[in-house]
Design an enzyme around this catalytic site. Structure first.
Site, mmCIF file in Angstrom:
data_model
loop_
_atom_site.group_PDB
_atom_site.id
_atom_site.type_symbol
_atom_site.label_atom_id
_atom_site.label_comp_id
_atom_site.label_asym_id
_atom_site.label_seq_id
_atom_site.Cartn_x
_atom_site.Cartn_y
_atom_site.Cartn_z
ATOM 1 N N GLY A 96 12.724 12.465 29.101
ATOM 2 C CA GLY A 96 13.508 12.731 30.304
ATOM 3 C C GLY A 96 12.612 13.296 31.384
ATOM 4 O O GLY A 96 11.498 13.766 31.096
ATOM 5 N N CYS A 117 9.003 12.714 23.336
ATOM 6 C CA CYS A 117 8.591 13.384 24.569
ATOM 7 C C CYS A 117 9.491 14.607 24.854
ATOM 8 O O CYS A 117 9.422 15.584 24.128
ATOM 9 C CB CYS A 117 8.602 12.360 25.697
ATOM 10 S SG CYS A 117 7.623 12.877 27.106
ATOM 11 N N TYR A 118 10.363 14.537 25.846
ATOM 12 C CA TYR A 118 11.256 15.666 26.106
ATOM 13 C C TYR A 118 12.041 16.022 24.833
ATOM 14 O O TYR A 118 12.238 17.196 24.506
ATOM 15 C CB TYR A 118 12.232 15.314 27.237
ATOM 16 C CG TYR A 118 13.161 16.447 27.632
ATOM 17 C CD1 TYR A 118 12.803 17.331 28.637
ATOM 18 C CD2 TYR A 118 14.394 16.625 26.993
ATOM 19 C CE1 TYR A 118 13.641 18.376 28.992
ATOM 20 C CE2 TYR A 118 15.234 17.665 27.338
ATOM 21 C CZ TYR A 118 14.857 18.536 28.343
ATOM 22 O OH TYR A 118 15.679 19.571 28.698
ATOM 23 N N HIS A 157 5.210 7.498 23.908
ATOM 24 C CA HIS A 157 6.334 6.556 23.980
ATOM 25 C C HIS A 157 6.089 5.355 23.065
ATOM 26 O O HIS A 157 5.354 4.452 23.422
ATOM 27 C CB HIS A 157 6.539 6.091 25.425
ATOM 28 C CG HIS A 157 7.093 7.176 26.276
ATOM 29 N ND1 HIS A 157 8.439 7.395 26.392
ATOM 30 C CD2 HIS A 157 6.487 8.137 27.005
ATOM 31 C CE1 HIS A 157 8.654 8.441 27.166
ATOM 32 N NE2 HIS A 157 7.480 8.913 27.563
ATOM 33 N N GLU A 185 8.038 2.991 22.390
ATOM 34 C CA GLU A 185 8.795 1.799 22.803
ATOM 35 C C GLU A 185 8.063 0.903 23.795
ATOM 36 O O GLU A 185 8.459 -0.235 24.005
ATOM 37 C CB GLU A 185 10.160 2.230 23.377
ATOM 38 C CG GLU A 185 10.127 3.006 24.685
ATOM 39 C CD GLU A 185 9.834 4.507 24.518
ATOM 40 O OE1 GLU A 185 9.430 4.915 23.414
ATOM 41 O OE2 GLU A 185 9.969 5.245 25.503
ATOM 42 N N ASP A 208 24.466 -16.118 31.204
ATOM 43 C CA ASP A 208 25.519 -15.199 30.753
ATOM 44 C C ASP A 208 26.911 -15.822 30.860
ATOM 45 O O ASP A 208 27.690 -15.792 29.907
ATOM 46 C CB ASP A 208 25.478 -13.890 31.556
ATOM 47 C CG ASP A 208 24.086 -13.307 31.614
ATOM 48 O OD1 ASP A 208 23.274 -13.678 30.738
ATOM 49 O OD2 ASP A 208 23.806 -12.513 32.523
ATOM 50 N N LYS A 249 19.921 -9.243 27.410
ATOM 51 C CA LYS A 249 19.767 -10.638 27.821
ATOM 52 C C LYS A 249 19.196 -11.547 26.715
ATOM 53 O O LYS A 249 19.708 -12.637 26.481
ATOM 54 C CB LYS A 249 18.834 -10.680 29.037
ATOM 55 C CG LYS A 249 18.733 -12.028 29.687
ATOM 56 C CD LYS A 249 19.636 -12.072 30.874
ATOM 57 C CE LYS A 249 19.708 -13.432 31.487
ATOM 58 N NZ LYS A 249 20.674 -13.412 32.599
#
Ligand code: XMP
Length: 507
Positions: free
Chosen positions: A53, A81-82, A167, A169, A224, A363
């Site tokens: 964050g 992290c945070y 991170h 990710e 979509d 997506k």
């Protein structure tokens, strides 16, 4: 989808929180993102990830978490992290606040290649983006990895609580996915994420929610809405698919969309409304105003043609849901009005008349669903196209002449990409008009004409984007053909802007 034993990602406002959810799903487990306010209503998660964050834990209004409740879930917890700093404080340690930011690559040196770091290299690149660092460790805390300077960047408190400063990710963390996977292996009986299960649940859900009511959906030809229409068709409910031609489509697009649906056995109704839209847009040059006019008119025209249908189905995706949720709690600033979130739709939603079966999917997951519904590859892998169409690629007031230039230039560009096998390597590509006239020479004459800008980007869900290093030969051929074949253009540019700070579209 049911929320039993899923992976709950708690959002502390990180720009990467969504990405954590995607990565967990890529690893084959069902994950959902929760704003901090919904922390108490996460159902029965099998594992919990606390995101990073923007705040410092030392700030008076820093987001906090109900630690007792967190412990009471009794499942593995990973603080990123945070999230890690907060956990360290909760366990009785401390965090050193700093206004110096560490942003970029660092080397991760695991203490042992076990647990979170099973199979991870002795030195592995990870991505850092933080200011504060953990300082004192509480009793019982263990440093399970350091950076190249010996600073603790990963902690373990007891058996179930893990913390990482980096991170995992982002792709810049080379073994991040494996580290996340190792964390998920600490959990028992996690719910798997399989698109076939999703499809089955969606079809059942649609049949249940719709019953014998009439459901209407708008189709644009995009992935979509196409997947949505085919899904409704497959569910066997009473449905009508309406295609509004707002006059802002690409070259021959209307015919292509009709042919595509015909191929798939779904009948669509076309509403020809180009004159109406272009009339209302005449002379309007403010981007937000243009979007508002198109969005509202679209709903009016669409709803007029809907008649007495009882339900509206929309192809809203998970990122839209998350984005509007975080807009509501004002963590993210409003950048543009996306047309499926205008007030009229919200009114309908309040009346319970909106069905959004794709709202839990990203997506690429919608594409996977499309493939499993038997939708042809070229439709499933079509580049995204914005609801307001060419309006957002025509800065300033829209004129028929400008739209013609965009259509012709775009058709040339896209055909060059397809012929050179670059279309599928690019996430989105198009031509836009730059509303500036410049001087040139055509034949022996001085010309004073518009410029066209080409854009080709790669992206993950449009949150960020990078321009593509297309071969010069393609750019040369495209530019040559546009300059020779499209009247009114004497200059072609290639857009080399990343998002951020630019956006993908021009408006
Ligand atoms: P931006 O320009 O915001 O675009 O970087 C991100 C992605 O969203 C598409 N886009 C839209 N899609 N309605 C849509 O359905 C809209 O109003 C809209 N505006 C932008 C854009 O084409 C890109 O893929």
């Amino acid at each position: 989808m049911e929320e039993k034993r899923h992976v709950a990602v708690v959002d502390f406002g990180s720009q990467y929180a969504q990405l954590i959810v995607r990565r967990v799903r890529e690893l084959g487990f069902f994950a959902k993102l929760y704003p901090l306010e919904e922390f108490a209503a996460m159902g029965e998660p099998g594992a919990i990830i606390l995101s990073g964050g923007p705040k410092s834990t030392s700030e008076p209004d820093a987001p906090d978490i109900d630690f007792e409740r967190l412990q009471s879930y009794g499942v593995p917890v990973l603080g990123v992290c945070y999230g890690m700093q907060l956990l360290n404080i909760k366990f009785g340690g401390s965090v050193e606040a700093s206004d110096r930011r560490e942003y970029g690559p660092a080397m991760l040196v695991p203490a042992e290649a076990t647990g979170l770091y099973e199979g991870i290299s002795h030195e592995s690149q990870v991505w850092m983006s933080h200011s504060d660092t953990v300082q004192d460790l509480p009793d019982g805390a263990e440093v399970i990895a350091r950076n190249q300077h010996g600073t603790a960047v990963s902690l373990k408190w007891g058996e179930r609580f893990f913390g990482i400063q980096f991170h995992p990710e982002v792709t810049h963390s080379h073994e991040g996915l494996r580290i996340l996977h190792n964390f998920l292996l600490q959990a028992d009986g996690l719910q798997e994420f399989r698109i076939e299960d999703f499809k089955r649940e969606m079809l059942e859900g649609i049949r249940r929610d719709v019953g014998d009511r009439q459901v209407v959906c708008g189709v644009s030809g995009g992935v979509d809405s196409t997947v949505l229409a085919v899904l409704l068709h497959e569910a066997g409910v009473k449905m009508r698919a309406i295609f509004v031609d707002h006059g802002l489509l690409r070259k021959d697009e209307g015919d292509e969309v009709r042919n595509n649906f015909h191929r798939m056995g779904v009948e669509i109704e076309t509403v020809e409304a180009a004159d109406l839209f272009l009339g209302k847009l005449a002379g309007v040059d403010d981007p937000e105003k243009k979007r508002e006019i198109i969005g509202n008119l679209f709903i009016d025209v669409f709803w007029d043609s809907v008649g007495d249908a009882e339900l509206l189905a929309q192809g809203t995706l998970y990122p839209d849901v998350i984005e509007s949720a975080s807009n509501a709690s004002s963590k993210a600033s409003k950048i543009k009005t996306h047309h499926n979130r205008v007030d009229r739709i919200l009114e309908l939603q309040a009346q319970g008349k909106v069905l959004e079966p794709l709202s839990e999917l990203f997506k690429d997951e919608v594409r996977a669903l499309g493939m499993s519904l038997g939708i042809p590859h070229d439709i499933v892998h079509r580049h995204p196209f914005p609801g307001p169409g060419l309006a957002v690629r025509c800065p300033g007031a829209i004129e028929a002449k400008k739209l013609e230039i965009i259509r012709e230039s775009d058709a040339i560009f896209i055909s060059r990409l397809k012929d050179h096998n670059w279309y599928d390597k690019v996430w989105q590509a198009y031509a836009a008009l730059v509303p500036v006239k410049t001087v040139g020479v055509k034949g022996d004459e001085r010309s004073y004409e518009w410029a066209v800008s080409l854009r080709a980007v790669v992206s993950e869900d449009a949150m960020t984007a990078d321009w593509v290093e297309l071969p010069y030969a393609i750019l040369r051929e495209t530019s040559h053909r546009i300059l020779n074949e499209v009247p009114g253009v004497n200059r072609v540019l290639y857009d080399v802007s990343t998002k951020p700070p630019a956006s993908i579209e021009w408006e």
